[in-house]
Write a protein that holds these residues in place. Structure first.
Motif, short mmCIF file in Angstrom:
data_model
loop_
_atom_site.label_atom_id
_atom_site.label_comp_id
_atom_site.label_asym_id
_atom_site.label_seq_id
_atom_site.Cartn_x
_atom_site.Cartn_y
_atom_site.Cartn_z
N UNK A 5 -3.72 10.19 25.73
CA UNK A 5 -3.10 8.87 25.62
C UNK A 5 -2.96 8.49 24.15
N UNK A 6 -3.92 8.91 23.32
CA UNK A 6 -3.78 8.70 21.88
C UNK A 6 -2.57 9.41 21.32
N UNK A 7 -2.34 10.64 21.77
CA UNK A 7 -1.14 11.37 21.33
C UNK A 7 0.13 10.68 21.82
N UNK A 8 0.09 10.17 23.05
CA UNK A 8 1.25 9.44 23.57
C UNK A 8 1.55 8.22 22.70
N UNK A 9 0.52 7.50 22.31
CA UNK A 9 0.71 6.33 21.46
C UNK A 9 1.37 6.73 20.14
N UNK A 10 0.87 7.78 19.52
CA UNK A 10 1.44 8.20 18.23
C UNK A 10 2.87 8.70 18.39
N UNK A 11 3.14 9.39 19.49
CA UNK A 11 4.49 9.88 19.74
C UNK A 11 5.47 8.72 19.89
N UNK A 12 5.09 7.74 20.69
CA UNK A 12 5.98 6.60 20.92
C UNK A 12 6.18 5.81 19.62
N UNK A 13 5.12 5.63 18.85
CA UNK A 13 5.28 4.94 17.56
C UNK A 13 6.29 5.68 16.68
N UNK A 14 6.27 7.01 16.74
CA UNK A 14 7.18 7.80 15.92
C UNK A 14 8.64 7.70 16.34
N UNK A 15 8.91 7.26 17.57
CA UNK A 15 10.29 7.12 18.03
C UNK A 15 10.95 5.86 17.52
N UNK A 16 10.14 4.91 17.07
CA UNK A 16 10.67 3.62 16.63
C UNK A 16 10.32 3.40 15.17
N UNK A 17 11.16 2.68 14.47
CA UNK A 17 10.88 2.30 13.10
C UNK A 17 11.25 0.85 12.89
N UNK A 18 10.29 0.06 12.46
CA UNK A 18 10.57 -1.35 12.28
C UNK A 18 11.47 -1.61 11.07
N UNK A 19 11.73 -0.55 10.28
CA UNK A 19 12.65 -0.71 9.17
C UNK A 19 14.10 -0.60 9.63
N UNK A 20 14.34 -0.21 10.90
CA UNK A 20 15.72 -0.05 11.38
C UNK A 20 16.05 -1.06 12.46
N UNK A 21 15.47 -2.24 12.39
CA UNK A 21 15.77 -3.28 13.36
C UNK A 21 17.27 -3.58 13.37
N UNK A 22 17.84 -3.59 14.57
CA UNK A 22 19.27 -3.90 14.69
C UNK A 22 19.47 -5.39 14.59
N UNK A 23 20.41 -5.83 13.79
CA UNK A 23 20.69 -7.26 13.63
C UNK A 23 21.64 -7.74 14.73
#
Length: 207
Positions: free
Chosen positions: A189-207
């Motif tokens: 589950x720790x690996x799942x958390x890190x994987x999911x975090x890697x799919x998203x980037x808060x620097x690319x928020x869509x306006x």
């Protein structure tokens, strides 16, 4: 003060609760009606008053388990987060924190039954698929909202990632049983958390 109903559940509820414990510990095939009656503290006559067969009980137990799990997850604090990504990560963390105590009490009745009965008891397979898919769809709603905000161009679908989260969780339970330890499930589950975090980037928020 607890209600009398909560303190003294009826025979049907006791049988359903017993099914959750016994089937997760022994599997569907090795769980007998006699054993369910002993675990529930009811007579065999009471069993057949409420359920025609063991399969009939298993189908209702799948509904019972799904409703119980949905209630726990709906009431969890992570649902109060305004950001869908925070809700998604909170959900994964919450599922990890649920792995406490004895292994049978932490694992999924639906996953346990469907692995064993998918070919021999199609009605049980359909019931388990229904509840697992509905749960994955609920997770996918937050994934979809997070994808719009943080990964709008990503080629994967929210639905596929929702199902992937369930695949990892169910697989983690299988490994925990194989190794007789919840540690491996925490790691997965720790690996799942890190994987999911890697799919998203808060620097690319869509306006």
């Amino acid at each position: 003060m607890k209600s009398q109903v909560a303190d003294h559940p009826d025979a049907r509820t006791r049988l359903l609760n017993a099914a959750l414990r016994v089937i997760r510990a022994k599997g569907y095939a090795d769980t007998s009606v006699d054993e369910l009656c002993r675990a529930a503290g009811v007579t065999k006559g009471a069993f057949f008053h409420h359920f025609k067969t063991k399969e009939d009980l298993a189908l209702v137990a799948a509904d019972h388990f799904a409703a119980m799990a949905a209630g726990l997850i709906t009431a969890a604090p992570f649902n109060q987060a305004s950001d869908p990504l925070d809700r998604l990560l909170g959900y994964i963390e919450f599922r990890g924190n649920m792995i406490r105590g004895e292994l049978p009490d932490c694992t999924c009745l639906l996953g346990t039954m469907v692995q064993e009965t998918y070919e021999t008891h199609p009605a049980i397979r359909v019931a388990c698929d229904k509840h697992i898919s509905e749960h994955a769809a609920g997770v996918a709603r937050d994934i979809a909202a997070a994808k719009v905000m943080y990964a709008p161009e990503a080629p994967w679908s929210a639905e596929s990632l929702g199902l992937f989260t369930q695949a990892v969780l169910q697989g983690a339970f299988v490994l925990a049983k194989a190794k007789n330890s919840a540690d491996v499930a925490f790691d997965c589950i720790g690996h799942l958390m890190r994987y999911v975090e890697g799919l998203f980037s808060k620097q690319t928020r869509a306006d």
